[in-house]
Design a protein around this motif. Structure first.
Motif, PDB file in Angstrom:
ATOM      1  N   LYS A  28      10.160  14.018   4.138  1.00  0.00           N
ATOM      2  CA  LYS A  28      10.139  15.340   3.511  1.00  0.00           C
ATOM      3  C   LYS A  28      11.548  15.797   3.161  1.00  0.00           C
ATOM      4  O   LYS A  28      11.777  16.415   2.118  1.00  0.00           O
ATOM      5  CB  LYS A  28       9.470  16.357   4.443  1.00  0.00           C
ATOM      6  N   SER A  29      12.503  15.478   4.018  1.00  0.00           N
ATOM      7  CA  SER A  29      13.895  15.864   3.784  1.00  0.00           C
ATOM      8  C   SER A  29      14.450  15.208   2.521  1.00  0.00           C
ATOM      9  O   SER A  29      15.021  15.878   1.666  1.00  0.00           O
ATOM     10  CB  SER A  29      14.744  15.472   5.002  1.00  0.00           C
ATOM     11  N   ASP A  87      20.923  18.214   5.664  1.00  0.00           N
ATOM     12  CA  ASP A  87      21.106  19.648   5.813  1.00  0.00           C
ATOM     13  C   ASP A  87      20.924  20.287   4.440  1.00  0.00           C
ATOM     14  O   ASP A  87      21.018  19.618   3.409  1.00  0.00           O
ATOM     15  CB  ASP A  87      22.514  19.932   6.364  1.00  0.00           C
ATOM     16  N   GLU A 109      13.377  16.024  -1.348  1.00  0.00           N
ATOM     17  CA  GLU A 109      13.994  17.149  -2.050  1.00  0.00           C
ATOM     18  C   GLU A 109      14.892  16.666  -3.184  1.00  0.00           C
ATOM     19  O   GLU A 109      15.084  17.379  -4.171  1.00  0.00           O
ATOM     20  CB  GLU A 109      14.809  17.996  -1.071  1.00  0.00           C
ATOM     21  N   ARG A 112      18.491  13.885   9.110  1.00  0.00           N
ATOM     22  CA  ARG A 112      17.925  14.804   8.126  1.00  0.00           C
ATOM     23  C   ARG A 112      19.047  15.254   7.199  1.00  0.00           C
ATOM     24  O   ARG A 112      20.205  15.326   7.590  1.00  0.00           O
ATOM     25  CB  ARG A 112      17.338  16.065   8.799  1.00  0.00           C
TER      26      ARG A 112
END
Length: 248
Positions: free
Chosen positions: A23-24, A88, A27, A86
């Motif tokens: 999911k990270s 940021d 983006e 992940r």
């Protein structure tokens, strides 16, 4: 806005992490490639359910495993990220703002914020890692125990990756044992040899560097915990090398 970037994730039994890391990267990435070392849990099923392409490959070492995935991507720009990492929010924005078609850089690095449980370890920051790179111009080294993108043309981004490396200090100690053993084996196989003084020199040196040179003594109990574990790790690596030499 997504870029023409492929996220390359190497996994082994990462069902607790794989959904969040995918999911990270979604983006900014229009493709996700998972190179899995034959997980026995639901890592692959979860990844495929989220649209990732999964390829199974026996573990080749960090560098080898990440290099293996590069030719399998549809894009020349690759974002290499581990399952316990992940992006940021500032890293997402930084990547979106890069003009990858006209940039003169071969790769981009991120500062990495590492956590033990919920505790951010200041001692290890910024811990720069090069993770976004043009596969046509550079790539991962397949030698040694540490994975590294080999390039002299790297732009340091003012952006961070979050690294949830350890669940707690107990987990950190168990993981450190694995790295100590592997580090000693690789050094020994590379022909390096230790003297009887090396465990003390490197152990005390690591403690001094962590507590004094990096200021860990002023980072509270977490700075001391990490410093002591790091010193133990350095000491035992050379102690294990000496043991191998004695058993030749």
């Amino acid at each position: 806005m997504k870029k023409y970037i492929t996220a390359n994730i190497i996994t082994l039994n990462e069902e607790e992490n794989i959904k969040i890391v995918i999911k990270s990267v979604q983006e900014v990435c229009d493709e996700v490639l998972v190179i899995d070392s034959f997980s026995s849990d639901k890592t692959c099923q979860i990844a495929e359910s989220m649209g990732a392409k999964v390829v199974k490959q026996k573990y080749l070492g960090d560098g080898g495993q990440k290099a293996f995935g590069a030719p399998l991507t549809k894009n020349k720009w690759i974002l290499s990220i581990d399952a316990d990492e992940r992006l940021d929010i500032n890293a997402i924005e930084a990547i979106k703002n890069i003009d990858l078609e006209s940039t003169s850089y071969e790769a981009f690095s991120f500062a990495r914020k590492t956590f033990v449980g919920k505790n951010f370890i200041k001692l290890w920051y910024p811990d720069r890692v090069t993770r976004l790179y043009n596969r046509d111009l550079c790539g991962y080294s397949t030698e040694g125990g540490h994975a590294k993108v080999e390039s002299e043309n790297i732009k340091a981004l003012d952006a961070a990756m979050l690294h949830y490396s350890y669940e707690d200090y107990s987990h950190m100690i168990k993981t450190t044992h694995k790295f100590i053993t592997r580090g000693a084996r690789i050094s020994y196989e590379d022909g390096k040899r230790a003297s009887v003084f090396d465990p003390f020199v490197h152990g005390i040196g690591a403690l001094f560097k962590a507590l004094v040179l990096k200021g860990g003594a002023f980072h509270g109990i977490h700075g001391w915990n990490v410093a002591v574990i790091s010193a133990f790790s350095s000491y035992m690596k050379y102690a294990l090398m000496l043991e191998k030499q004695e058993n030749e």
